[in-house]
Scaffold this motif. Structure first.
Motif, PDB file in Angstrom:
ATOM      1  N   LEU A 226     -45.216  25.351  84.665  1.00 49.15           N
ATOM      2  CA  LEU A 226     -46.496  25.886  85.126  1.00 49.15           C
ATOM      3  C   LEU A 226     -47.146  26.778  84.079  1.00 49.15           C
ATOM      4  CD1 LEU A 226     -45.507  26.635  88.820  1.00 49.15           C
ATOM      5  CD2 LEU A 226     -46.451  24.553  87.823  1.00 49.15           C
ATOM      6  N   ALA A 227     -46.328  27.562  83.366  1.00 50.70           N
ATOM      7  CA  ALA A 227     -46.878  28.395  82.301  1.00 50.70           C
ATOM      8  C   ALA A 227     -47.517  27.519  81.224  1.00 50.70           C
ATOM      9  CB  ALA A 227     -45.779  29.268  81.698  1.00 50.70           C
ATOM     10  N   ALA A 228     -46.863  26.438  80.869  1.00 50.16           N
ATOM     11  CA  ALA A 228     -47.388  25.552  79.831  1.00 50.16           C
ATOM     12  C   ALA A 228     -48.684  24.883  80.275  1.00 50.16           C
ATOM     13  CB  ALA A 228     -46.338  24.501  79.466  1.00 50.16           C
ATOM     14  N   LEU A 229     -48.731  24.426  81.521  1.00 51.15           N
ATOM     15  CA  LEU A 229     -49.960  23.808  82.036  1.00 51.15           C
ATOM     16  C   LEU A 229     -51.125  24.794  81.991  1.00 51.15           C
ATOM     17  CD1 LEU A 229     -48.524  21.890  85.116  1.00 51.15           C
ATOM     18  CD2 LEU A 229     -49.607  20.833  83.124  1.00 51.15           C
ATOM     19  N   ALA A 230     -50.862  26.037  82.367  1.00 45.19           N
ATOM     20  CA  ALA A 230     -51.923  27.044  82.364  1.00 45.19           C
ATOM     21  C   ALA A 230     -52.402  27.329  80.939  1.00 45.19           C
ATOM     22  CB  ALA A 230     -51.419  28.324  83.024  1.00 45.19           C
ATOM     23  N   VAL A 231     -51.481  27.396  79.991  1.00 48.65           N
ATOM     24  CA  VAL A 231     -51.843  27.667  78.595  1.00 48.65           C
ATOM     25  C   VAL A 231     -52.690  26.518  78.036  1.00 48.65           C
ATOM     26  CG1 VAL A 231     -50.919  27.905  76.263  1.00 48.65           C
ATOM     27  CG2 VAL A 231     -49.891  29.194  78.140  1.00 48.65           C
ATOM     28  N   VAL A 232     -52.286  25.291  78.301  1.00 53.90           N
ATOM     29  CA  VAL A 232     -53.029  24.140  77.805  1.00 53.90           C
ATOM     30  C   VAL A 232     -54.418  24.084  78.424  1.00 53.90           C
ATOM     31  CG1 VAL A 232     -53.146  21.612  77.833  1.00 53.90           C
ATOM     32  CG2 VAL A 232     -51.004  22.758  77.244  1.00 53.90           C
ATOM     33  N   SER A 233     -54.499  24.242  79.733  1.00 52.96           N
ATOM     34  CA  SER A 233     -55.788  24.182  80.414  1.00 52.96           C
ATOM     35  C   SER A 233     -56.752  25.232  79.878  1.00 52.96           C
ATOM     36  CB  SER A 233     -55.583  24.370  81.921  1.00 52.96           C
ATOM     37  OG  SER A 233     -56.804  24.276  82.609  1.00 52.96           O
ATOM     38  N   ALA A 234     -56.256  26.435  79.674  1.00 51.03           N
ATOM     39  CA  ALA A 234     -57.115  27.511  79.164  1.00 51.03           C
ATOM     40  C   ALA A 234     -57.554  27.235  77.729  1.00 51.03           C
ATOM     41  CB  ALA A 234     -56.376  28.843  79.240  1.00 51.03           C
ATOM     42  N   ALA A 235     -56.656  26.654  76.930  1.00 53.10           N
ATOM     43  CA  ALA A 235     -56.981  26.391  75.523  1.00 53.10           C
ATOM     44  C   ALA A 235     -58.063  25.326  75.377  1.00 53.10           C
ATOM     45  CB  ALA A 235     -55.724  25.966  74.774  1.00 53.10           C
ATOM     46  N   TRP A 236     -58.087  24.359  76.272  1.00 55.82           N
ATOM     47  CA  TRP A 236     -59.077  23.279  76.187  1.00 55.82           C
ATOM     48  C   TRP A 236     -60.359  23.597  76.960  1.00 55.82           C
ATOM     49  CZ3 TRP A 236     -54.639  21.735  74.069  1.00 55.82           C
ATOM     50  CH2 TRP A 236     -54.665  20.673  73.159  1.00 55.82           C
ATOM     51  N   LEU A 237     -60.371  24.714  77.685  1.00 59.16           N
ATOM     52  CA  LEU A 237     -61.557  25.078  78.453  1.00 59.16           C
ATOM     53  C   LEU A 237     -62.692  25.431  77.488  1.00 59.16           C
ATOM     54  CD1 LEU A 237     -62.270  25.500  81.493  1.00 59.16           C
ATOM     55  CD2 LEU A 237     -61.926  27.946  81.082  1.00 59.16           C
ATOM     56  N   PRO A 238     -63.862  24.809  77.625  1.00 59.37           N
ATOM     57  CA  PRO A 238     -64.973  25.123  76.716  1.00 59.37           C
ATOM     58  C   PRO A 238     -65.344  26.592  76.776  1.00 59.37           C
ATOM     59  CG  PRO A 238     -65.443  23.150  77.996  1.00 59.37           C
ATOM     60  CD  PRO A 238     -64.214  23.760  78.594  1.00 59.37           C
ATOM     61  N   ALA A 239     -65.753  27.134  75.659  1.00 60.09           N
ATOM     62  CA  ALA A 239     -66.151  28.539  75.606  1.00 60.09           C
ATOM     63  C   ALA A 239     -67.291  28.803  76.576  1.00 60.09           C
ATOM     64  CB  ALA A 239     -66.580  28.906  74.195  1.00 60.09           C
ATOM     65  N   GLY A 240     -67.186  29.915  77.287  1.00 60.97           N
ATOM     66  CA  GLY A 240     -68.256  30.285  78.203  1.00 60.97           C
ATOM     67  C   GLY A 240     -68.134  29.721  79.585  1.00 60.97           C
ATOM     68  N   VAL A 241     -67.080  28.886  79.837  1.00 58.50           N
ATOM     69  CA  VAL A 241     -66.896  28.305  81.160  1.00 58.50           C
ATOM     70  C   VAL A 241     -65.932  29.180  81.948  1.00 58.50           C
ATOM     71  CG1 VAL A 241     -66.062  26.320  82.463  1.00 58.50           C
ATOM     72  CG2 VAL A 241     -67.323  25.993  80.313  1.00 58.50           C
ATOM     73  N   ALA A 242     -66.351  29.590  83.114  1.00 58.41           N
ATOM     74  CA  ALA A 242     -65.514  30.436  83.964  1.00 58.41           C
ATOM     75  C   ALA A 242     -64.912  29.597  85.066  1.00 58.41           C
ATOM     76  CB  ALA A 242     -66.342  31.572  84.567  1.00 58.41           C
ATOM     77  N   THR A 243     -63.735  29.980  85.541  1.00 60.77           N
ATOM     78  CA  THR A 243     -63.111  29.302  86.668  1.00 60.77           C
ATOM     79  C   THR A 243     -63.253  30.160  87.905  1.00 60.77           C
ATOM     80  OG1 THR A 243     -60.976  30.303  86.122  1.00 60.77           O
ATOM     81  CG2 THR A 243     -61.427  28.125  85.213  1.00 60.77           C
ATOM     82  N   LEU A 244     -63.263  29.506  89.051  1.00 60.41           N
ATOM     83  CA  LEU A 244     -63.418  30.205  90.315  1.00 60.41           C
ATOM     84  C   LEU A 244     -62.141  30.097  91.137  1.00 60.41           C
ATOM     85  CD1 LEU A 244     -66.972  28.961  91.382  1.00 60.41           C
ATOM     86  CD2 LEU A 244     -66.381  31.120  90.277  1.00 60.41           C
ATOM     87  N   GLU A 245     -61.802  31.153  91.841  1.00 57.70           N
ATOM     88  CA  GLU A 245     -60.680  31.096  92.766  1.00 57.70           C
ATOM     89  C   GLU A 245     -61.205  30.600  94.095  1.00 57.70           C
ATOM     90  OE1 GLU A 245     -58.781  34.810  93.056  1.00 57.70           O
ATOM     91  OE2 GLU A 245     -58.103  34.869  90.969  1.00 57.70           O
ATOM     92  N   HIS A 246     -60.403  29.751  94.727  1.00 61.34           N
ATOM     93  CA  HIS A 246     -60.805  29.199  96.012  1.00 61.34           C
ATOM     94  C   HIS A 246     -59.868  29.716  97.083  1.00 61.34           C
ATOM     95  CE1 HIS A 246     -63.588  26.642  93.933  1.00 61.34           C
ATOM     96  NE2 HIS A 246     -62.619  26.106  93.213  1.00 61.34           N
TER      97      HIS A 246
END
Length: 246
Positions: A226-246
């Motif tokens: 899970l730590a690795a998935l989170a690191v990868v997802s954040a690294a590929w997230l385009p600059a300026g894009v925010a995520t929302l908690e649901h």
């Protein structure tokens, strides 16, 4: 925030949920005619209104298509099978983190008996993926593959393939490409509770996998995944894009 449900298909602007799932909607969630929800047929997301809400049948009428927010990169998790309660928690959270595919695998140190019992758990694992997808408002369900042998996992294709290894000195973020594309696919491989054998390390290195580290601590298999998935997802997230908690 509206709830999202998955349906088998949308035909002529209508979709149906039946059986136990319908009973959950009517008895537990107490859905009623006229209420609006989001539905996905695993291809398109719709805003839909309940047209019928019976004990074992809920029928939706689609109102409009909704924009689909895709994960920033396609992530595939190849995970050695561990004790089932830990593995199921891994599936749930990997789904929430956006894994497109989860491949259960058998390695040398997979606990005896788990490999033979795993195929019987596949339906349950896919159900967990469905429920986690609805909770996290995914547009598409993760593909949860049948358990595979070590040799088949080594051949898993991807733009980048990383093997999580406590013996590695290369931090995972340090090996990411400078230019990251939305059509990249990142494959992550995590071992069993006993870790990789020396022979397995030699084999995945020879097959082109890059050994990487998540830091000095020795993590449980599910934590590392899970730590690795989170690191990868954040690294590929385009600059300026925010995520929302649901």
């Amino acid at each position: 925030m509206r709830r999202r449900f998955f349906v088998d298909q949308v035909r002529n602007g209508h979709a149906e949920i039946a059986g136990d799932d319908a009973r959950h909607l009517t008895r537990v969630l107490r859905v009623e005619v006229g209420q609006r929800y989001e539905i996905s047929d695993n291809r398109t997301v719709y805003l839909a209104e309940i047209e019928t809400a019976r004990k074992e049948q809920v029928i939706f009428k689609t109102l409009e298509k909704l924009p689909v927010i895709e994960p920033p990169v396609r992530m595939i998790l190849c995970a050695a099978i561990v004790k089932f309660d830990h593995f199921e928690w891994m599936i749930e959270k990997a789904t929430e983190l956006g894994a497109a595919k989860i491949i259960p695998m058998v390695s040398v140190r997979t606990e005896r008996g788990l490999d033979k019992a795993a195929p019987k758990r596949l339906e349950r694992w896919r159900r967990i993926g469905l429920e986690a997808s609805q909770q996290s408002r995914r547009a598409h369900l993760p593909e949860i593959a049948e358990p595979v042998a070590w040799e088949d996992v080594l051949a898993t294709a991807g733009s980048y393939r990383y093997a999580l290894d406590e013996n590695s000195t290369r931090p995972l973020p340090a090996v990411f490409p400078v230019e990251r594309r939305t059509d990249d696919s990142v494959v992550l491989m995590v071992g069993p509770e006993g870790g990789w054998t020396g022979e397995e390390r030699g084999e995945f290195t020879a097959a082109g996998w890059v050994p990487v580290s998540l830091g000095p601590s020795i993590l449980r298999a599910e934590t590392a995944a899970l730590a690795a998935l989170a690191v990868v997802s954040a690294a590929w997230l385009p600059a300026g894009v925010a995520t929302l908690e649901h």
